[in-house]
Design an enzyme around this catalytic site. Structure first.
Site, PDB file in Angstrom:
ATOM      1  N   GLU A  60      -2.766  -8.736   3.191  1.00  0.00           N
ATOM      2  CA  GLU A  60      -3.083  -9.195   4.557  1.00  0.00           C
ATOM      3  C   GLU A  60      -4.573  -9.092   4.864  1.00  0.00           C
ATOM      4  OE1 GLU A  60      -1.896  -6.312   3.745  1.00  0.00           O
ATOM      5  OE2 GLU A  60      -2.536  -4.744   5.119  1.00  0.00           O
ATOM      6  N   HIS A 105      -4.166  -4.688  -0.216  1.00  0.00           N
ATOM      7  CA  HIS A 105      -3.769  -5.241   1.079  1.00  0.00           C
ATOM      8  C   HIS A 105      -3.841  -6.767   1.054  1.00  0.00           C
ATOM      9  CE1 HIS A 105      -3.393  -1.521   3.381  1.00  0.00           C
ATOM     10  NE2 HIS A 105      -4.325  -1.047   2.564  1.00  0.00           N
ATOM     11  N   CYS A 107       0.836  -1.198   0.000  1.00  0.00           N
ATOM     12  CA  CYS A 107       0.000   0.000   0.000  1.00  0.00           C
ATOM     13  C   CYS A 107       0.874   1.253   0.000  1.00  0.00           C
ATOM     14  CB  CYS A 107      -0.995  -0.039   1.158  1.00  0.00           C
ATOM     15  SG  CYS A 107      -2.330   1.164   0.957  1.00  0.00           S
TER      16      CYS A 107
END
Lengths: 203, 245
Positions: free
Chosen positions: A182, A180, A79
């Site tokens: 994650e 993202h 990001c």
């Protein structure tokens, strides 16, 4: 050990959680020794370009990251972390990025909604170790207002939100992901796992 | 107008009530129905491709078990996690982010521009969400309400807005989409709608009218409909939706 650089107000913890879910040991750190000795380095970040650069500068981490590049340690920007790897951003004109990627971040102009928040499609562009066992297009979770334009040479995945731009940029042992991983469930963890396994030596 | 390729979200929202575990509040937010262990519910929902999880406490200062739940959820899942409700300080936001919140939802203090601006400056507008709860009443001027909500979003530095029509909650008459349609052209940030989504066709209609996400608690928490089933129904209706991960 994976060193996740502790950028201010960032997603560092979420990235550590994701690696830990995969069984790979990761820690959030701003200690230079730990970063220098890591097997992999992740530069996360959520927030504004300029203030993050200043904060990292204050900790001596911007200089450290420039030196780390020569060590050829696998490096992943996520990001804002991806954007920090470029020359700079429309968000903070005059503030230099790490200049590892020869690219400059632009503000969305033609986008139907700003910020670009939510799930969007990532279209894989060519073969890369990052995409082992991953479909040629998949959905991932995005959250940003600035983007990297397409690079014929280094964009390994593209996404369209008003403009078609770089969602993953890769150059040698340095990879940057705009969305993202994650927070992108199974497919996102798979990308992190591939980074962990293949960033050093390839497939 | 540029076609928006963002994939509409199916979001699960849970409220914390009176310091007990996260509960579902239905029928005008009056009746709390406890769900089971929220963490185990969330594991099931993630495996069924829920797009985002929202945990809020609308009424009070966050107790330690709220933070504990956010922490536990963040450690185990890889799904976007938005938390908040009765946020009234930047300090609370720092604490919520430190235990794993991805987005901060500001509810009843949402009109406080200086609060929301300070949060937006620190965490970015993409992480700052305004949640607007409202009741419907006869002779309401929706255009006027939309204008004021739009101004709050713009002046407050928000990157997303959630519209919760309490009057429609728990009802079987469907969601209230009028405010969405009035607000849609006034702001550029994504708009999400909650309350009253008891049928697949309501989801499709909200997305058609420009909602970037639908929030539901009861419909998905009873687990008689999983997000995956909702997805395949929506896909069959021709809605652009995430069908795999």
């Amino acid at each position: 050990l994976i060193a996740v650089v502790g950028t201010p107000s960032s997603n560092s913890k979420a990235i550590v959680n994701a690696f830990n879910q995969l069984g790979h040991l990761a820690v959030v750190t701003t200690e230079k020794e730990r970063i220098l000795n890591a097997s992999h380095i992740v530069l996360p970040g959520v927030g504004a370009f300029g203030p993050t650069v200043s904060a990292l500068d204050g900790l001596g981490i911007m200089d450290l990251m420039r030196n780390v590049i020569d060590l050829k340690v696998p490096l992943l920007g996520v990001c804002l972390g991806l954007q920090l790897l470029t020359k700079g951003s429309d968000e903070s004109p005059g503030t230099d990025g790490l200049q590892i990627f020869d690219s400059y971040c632009l503000k969305f102009q033609k986008a139907p909604s700003i910020p670009h928040v939510g799930w969007n499609t990532v279209v894989v562009n060519g073969n890369h170790w990052l995409f082992k066992d991953i479909n040629t297009d998949f959905a991932a979770y995005f959250s940003h207002s600035y983007y990297l334009p397409q690079s014929a040479e280094y964009s390994i995945a593209l996404t369209t939100h008003g403009e078609t731009y770089t969602s993953i940029y890769a150059k040698d042992h340095v990879t940057g992901i705009q969305f993202h991983p994650e927070k992108s469930q199974r497919i996102g963890l798979k990308l992190l796992d591939n980074f962990y396994r293949f960033a050093q030596h390839g497939l | 107008m540029v076609f928006n390729r963002l994939i509409p979200r199916i979001v699960v929202e849970w409220d914390q009530s009176r310091n007990t575990f996260v509960s579902i509040l239905t029928r005008g937010f009056q009746h709390a129905r406890k769900i089971g262990d929220p963490l185990s519910q969330i594991r099931i929902l993630q495996s069924n491709l829920v797009d985002e999880i929202v945990l809020v406490n609308r009424t009070q200062f966050f107790s330690s078990n709220f933070y504990d739940l956010v922490d536990a959820v963040a450690k185990e899942i890889s799904t976007p996690l938005s938390v908040g409700g009765a946020i009234d300080s930047l300090e609370q936001c720092k604490n919520l982010v430190s235990v794993g919140a991805d987005k901060l939802i500001i509810g009843r203090n949402g009109n406080n521009n200086s609060l929301s601006k300070s949060i937006s400056d620190m965490f970015g507008s993409q992480s700052t969400v305004f949640s607007f709860d409202y009741y419907t009443a006869p002779d309401q001027d929706m255009e006027e309400i939309a204008t004021s909500v739009g101004n709050v979003v713009k002046k407050g530095g928000y990157g997303e807005v959630i519209l919760n029509c309490i009057s429609a909650d728990g009802g079987k008459d469907g969601p209230h989409l009028e405010l969405l349609s009035h607000l849609y052209d006034k702001i550029k940030v994504p708009i999400l709608v909650g309350c009253g989504f008891s049928k697949i066709s309501y989801f499709a209609e909200a997305y058609r009218q420009g909602a970037r996400g639908v929030l539901t608690s009861t419909y998905l928490s009873n687990l008689d409909q999983s997000p995956k089933q909702v997805r395949s129904h929506l896909h069959a209706l021709g809605v652009h939706i995430r069908v795999r991960n």
